[in-house]
Design an enzyme around this catalytic site. Structure first.
Site, short mmCIF file in Angstrom:
data_model
loop_
_atom_site.label_atom_id
_atom_site.label_comp_id
_atom_site.label_asym_id
_atom_site.label_seq_id
_atom_site.Cartn_x
_atom_site.Cartn_y
_atom_site.Cartn_z
N HIS A 1 36.85 43.93 8.85
CA HIS A 1 37.57 44.41 10.10
C HIS A 1 39.25 44.31 10.05
CE1 HIS A 1 38.10 46.02 13.91
NE2 HIS A 1 37.60 45.03 14.73
N HIS B 1 42.09 47.29 15.10
CA HIS B 1 42.13 46.81 16.56
C HIS B 1 42.76 45.44 16.77
CE1 HIS B 1 37.93 49.27 16.86
NE2 HIS B 1 39.20 49.96 16.80
N TYR C 1 43.07 42.68 14.85
CA TYR C 1 42.72 41.40 14.58
C TYR C 1 43.33 41.13 13.20
CZ TYR C 1 39.36 42.31 18.16
OH TYR C 1 38.84 42.57 19.23
#
Length: 346
Positions: A163, A166, A168
């Site tokens: 990931h 977004h 993070y």
């Protein structure tokens, strides 16, 4: 014609169709141990029964304080493997493939006593101010990603996704809004992400593809655009990423929901931009609930795969219903107990 229902291969990963269930947090862990529950089992396996080609399990923390909330799944401990293995085995029995998204929320870790981040910059006025990571802690997190990938392989996942979107942790490093460091991690914003990719790539089987989710654009003043994203994606590709899952947002007021002007397929052009710029396969995502919109992405060769998020939350059998609506479902694609429920079949 290549369409939603055509098979797809990437290294040793063979998918029966082009439809992906993207990672979506369920906030359904019952304890703070990060172990997947019966809810997660039913949630993911039902989408396999519903015909999904690739299911990506929600962002699972590589560290206890790396989760968005304490109700999220984790993969930082060997004790979490068994519950995931139960899910992967059942998904495979239904003919689907399954991945897990490895992540760390960084400054967005709501339940961490003191979140960590590249720099001590809070997300907003309501959020905790994070502590800037030391070099030693950064090295420890790279190792934690590596160990989590090993657990994912042991749990039976067909691939893993990092990931990097977004807002993070990996995103926080490569964003000029959140990485104000003066050391090598500030001078080279993609360095942390590259180290994570390389560490994970080292422990995955050679023929297992590595996916990465990225935000190709930030919707906030001072944020980066798609040209900037193309360059850090180039670095991640060189480090070992085989496919990008292209989203947007995550820093500033607009998160992964897309904002007020986001319409159907609003992120597809970003996926197509990364695809054509790097000659790399991509997953398109974002308001693709319409069968026709999703089909068009594949038919027009804008992406290799499409991810159906909210549409699949509301309809576990989205794939079967799409095939039925777009020309008639093949009987062999239906679970035998459900055949009599479908009239328009070939």
């Amino acid at each position: 014609m290549t369409d939603l229902f055509a098979p797809y291969e990437l290294k040793a990963l063979t998918l029966k169709n082009r439809v992906v269930m993207p990672p979506m947090c369920q906030y359904a862990v019952e304890q703070e141990d990060g172990i997947a529950t019966d809810w997660h089992f039913v949630h993911y396996v039902s989408r396999a029964v519903g015909g999904t080609g690739l299911i990506i399990v929600e962002m699972s923390g590589i560290h206890p304080d790396g989760r968005i909330t304490s109700r999220d799944t984790g993969i930082w401990d060997d004790r979490q493997i068994a519950a995931f293995k139960r899910i992967t085995s059942a998904v495979h029995a239904e003919g689907a493939k399954i991945a897990i998204q490895l992540g760390h929320a960084g400054r967005k870790a709501v339940d961490a006593a003191v979140p960590v981040a590249p720099s001590a910059v809070a997300f907003d006025e309501r959020s905790k101010t994070p502590r800037a990571l030391t070099r030693e802690e950064i090295a420890g997190l790279v190792t934690a990603y590596r160990d989590a990938a090993l657990r994912a392989v042991e749990a039976g996942f067909d691939t893993v996704e990092l990931h990097g979107a977004h807002g993070y942790l990996i995103h926080q490093f490569h964003s000029p809004l959140t990485n104000l460091r003066e050391d090598e991690y500030g001078q080279d914003p993609a360095l942390f992400g590259m180290q994570v990719v390389e560490a994970v790539r080292e422990v995955l089987p050679v023929e297992m593809p590595l996916l990465m989710r990225v935000s190709a654009k930030e919707y906030v003043e001072g944020g980066y655009n798609e040209a900037y994203a193309l360059e850090f994606c180039r670095r991640y590709k060189d480090a070992g990423v085989d496919m990008f899952h292209v989203s947007s947002g995550g820093e500033g007021p607009i998160g992964s929901n897309g904002g007020p002007n986001a319409g159907p397929a609003y992120q597809v052009e970003l996926a197509e931009y990364i695809r054509s710029g790097l000659h790399v396969p991509v997953i398109a995502v974002g308001r693709l609930e319409s069968y026709e919109e999703a089909q068009a992405v594949i038919v027009e060769a804008k992406a290799e795969l499409v991810a159906i998020g909210r549409g699949m939350l509301s309809d576990p059998y989205w794939v079967l219903h799409a095939e039925e609506a777009l020309g008639g479902i093949r009987v062999e694609h239906l679970p035998k107990p459900y055949v009599r429920g479908h009239w328009n079949k070939k």
